[in-house]
Design an enzyme around this catalytic site. Structure first.
Site, PDB file in Angstrom:
ATOM      1  N   ASN A  90       0.832  -1.217   0.000  1.00  0.00           N
ATOM      2  CA  ASN A  90       0.000   0.000   0.000  1.00  0.00           C
ATOM      3  C   ASN A  90       0.858   1.256   0.000  1.00  0.00           C
ATOM      4  OD1 ASN A  90      -3.090  -0.362   0.189  1.00  0.00           O
ATOM      5  ND2 ASN A  90      -2.258  -2.014   1.471  1.00  0.00           N
ATOM      6  N   LEU A 114      -1.937   2.495  18.220  1.00  0.00           N
ATOM      7  CA  LEU A 114      -1.387   3.816  18.533  1.00  0.00           C
ATOM      8  C   LEU A 114      -1.773   4.202  19.958  1.00  0.00           C
ATOM      9  CD1 LEU A 114      -2.245   5.728  15.237  1.00  0.00           C
ATOM     10  CD2 LEU A 114      -0.030   4.765  15.911  1.00  0.00           C
ATOM     11  N   HIS A 162      -8.211  -1.181   5.876  1.00  0.00           N
ATOM     12  CA  HIS A 162      -8.478  -2.509   6.433  1.00  0.00           C
ATOM     13  C   HIS A 162      -9.015  -3.400   5.310  1.00  0.00           C
ATOM     14  CE1 HIS A 162      -9.353  -5.407   9.575  1.00  0.00           C
ATOM     15  NE2 HIS A 162     -10.497  -5.639   8.967  1.00  0.00           N
TER      16      HIS A 162
HETATM   17  C1  GRF Z   1      -3.272  -4.619   3.946  1.00  0.00           C
HETATM   18  O1  GRF Z   1      -4.096  -5.692   3.648  1.00  0.00           O
HETATM   19  C2  GRF Z   1      -4.011  -3.584   4.760  1.00  0.00           C
HETATM   20  O2  GRF Z   1      -5.377  -3.523   4.464  1.00  0.00           O
HETATM   21  C3  GRF Z   1      -3.826  -4.064   6.171  1.00  0.00           C
HETATM   22  O3  GRF Z   1      -2.518  -4.587   6.191  1.00  0.00           O
HETATM   23  C4  GRF Z   1      -2.138  -5.012   4.881  1.00  0.00           C
HETATM   24  C5  GRF Z   1      -0.857  -4.336   4.558  1.00  0.00           C
HETATM   25  O4  GRF Z   1      -0.297  -4.805   3.367  1.00  0.00           O
HETATM   26  N1  GRF Z   1      -4.075  -3.028   7.136  1.00  0.00           N
HETATM   27  P1  GRF Z   1       0.943  -4.052   2.737  1.00  0.00           P
HETATM   28  O5  GRF Z   1       2.057  -4.035   3.779  1.00  0.00           O
HETATM   29  O6  GRF Z   1       0.520  -2.666   2.360  1.00  0.00           O
HETATM   30  O7  GRF Z   1       1.315  -4.865   1.540  1.00  0.00           O
END
Ligand code: GRF
Length: 207
Positions: free
Chosen positions: A18, A98, A114
């Site tokens: 992400n 946090l 999420h």
């Molecule tokens: C994602 O599925 C996000 O929704 C969740 O943790 C995961 C992180 O994946 N909170 P990445 O590290 O961004 O690949």
């Protein structure tokens, strides 16, 4: 003069796909006024730190185990955020809760992504593959991802945006996770861009 950029810290713990999507959007000028100015990882070995380095973004690890207690850890987090003059925090796979002082300091300006359609399949223990396993075990026909404003409860707080995906018959949790992740990579940059735009655009006063 209104400020034209919004300084964002991205908090990570793992692979950081992400984060990668946010940085790609920023490069393509598709992150609105949001500028990722800092990446903070809860783990020194997170690949997300390498992604930040590859994009020339300041990055650091702040690990809980380096501090004697939660308060000292939280102070270090707040200090790092303040030094980078951070205005908005984006949680992108950040696996630590946090602290209350940090949440209060940035109230309403912390976003989380999420991998489910909250309020379903959120809360303590609902992360990574556990989310997708639970969704499939419950026989759901759709899942998706949610970007929401963070408050003191895990995976709680006002929902800003959701994307939905259909669950195919016999789809495995791994397949669903990959499909949802594709949606996350679209939804998070778009939602962060819109959120930061609203922060710097004066809202109309309804009369
Ligand atoms: C994602 O599925 C996000 O929704 C969740 O943790 C995961 C992180 O994946 N909170 P990445 O590290 O961004 O690949």
């Amino acid at each position: 003069m209104p400020e034209s950029i919004v300084r964002v810290a991205v908090l990570v713990s793992g692979g950081g796909s992400n984060l990668g999507a946010l940085l790609k959007a920023q490069r393509q000028d598709a992150l609105g006024p949001a500028r990722v100015v800092s990446v903070i990882s809860s783990r020194r070995d997170a690949y997300a730190l390498q992604r930040a380095a590859d994009h020339g973004i300041p990055h650091l690890a702040i690990e809980r185990k380096e501090f004697s207690d939660d308060a000292a850890f939280e102070s270090a987090m707040i200090q790092a955020l303040e030094e980078a003059k951070v205005q908005v925090i984006a949680l992108a796979g950040y696996l630590r809760k946090l602290g209350p002082t940090l949440i209060a300091r940035y109230r309403g300006r912390i976003l989380n992504i999420h991998p489910a359609l909250l309020p379903k399949y959120g809360g303590a223990g609902m992360y990574g593959r556990y989310v997708h396993e639970a969704v499939i075990a419950a026989g759901e026909t759709e899942s998706g991802c949610t970007v929401h404003v963070v408050d003191e409860e895990f995976d709680h707080g006002p929902v800003l945006a959701q994307s939905r995906v259909a669950i195919e018959p016999h789809q495995t949790p791994e397949e669903l996770a990959a499909r949802v992740l594709e949606e996350e990579h679209q939804l998070f940059p778009k939602t962060l861009a819109e959120f930061c735009s609203r922060l710097i655009t004066p809202q109309e006063n309804p009369r």
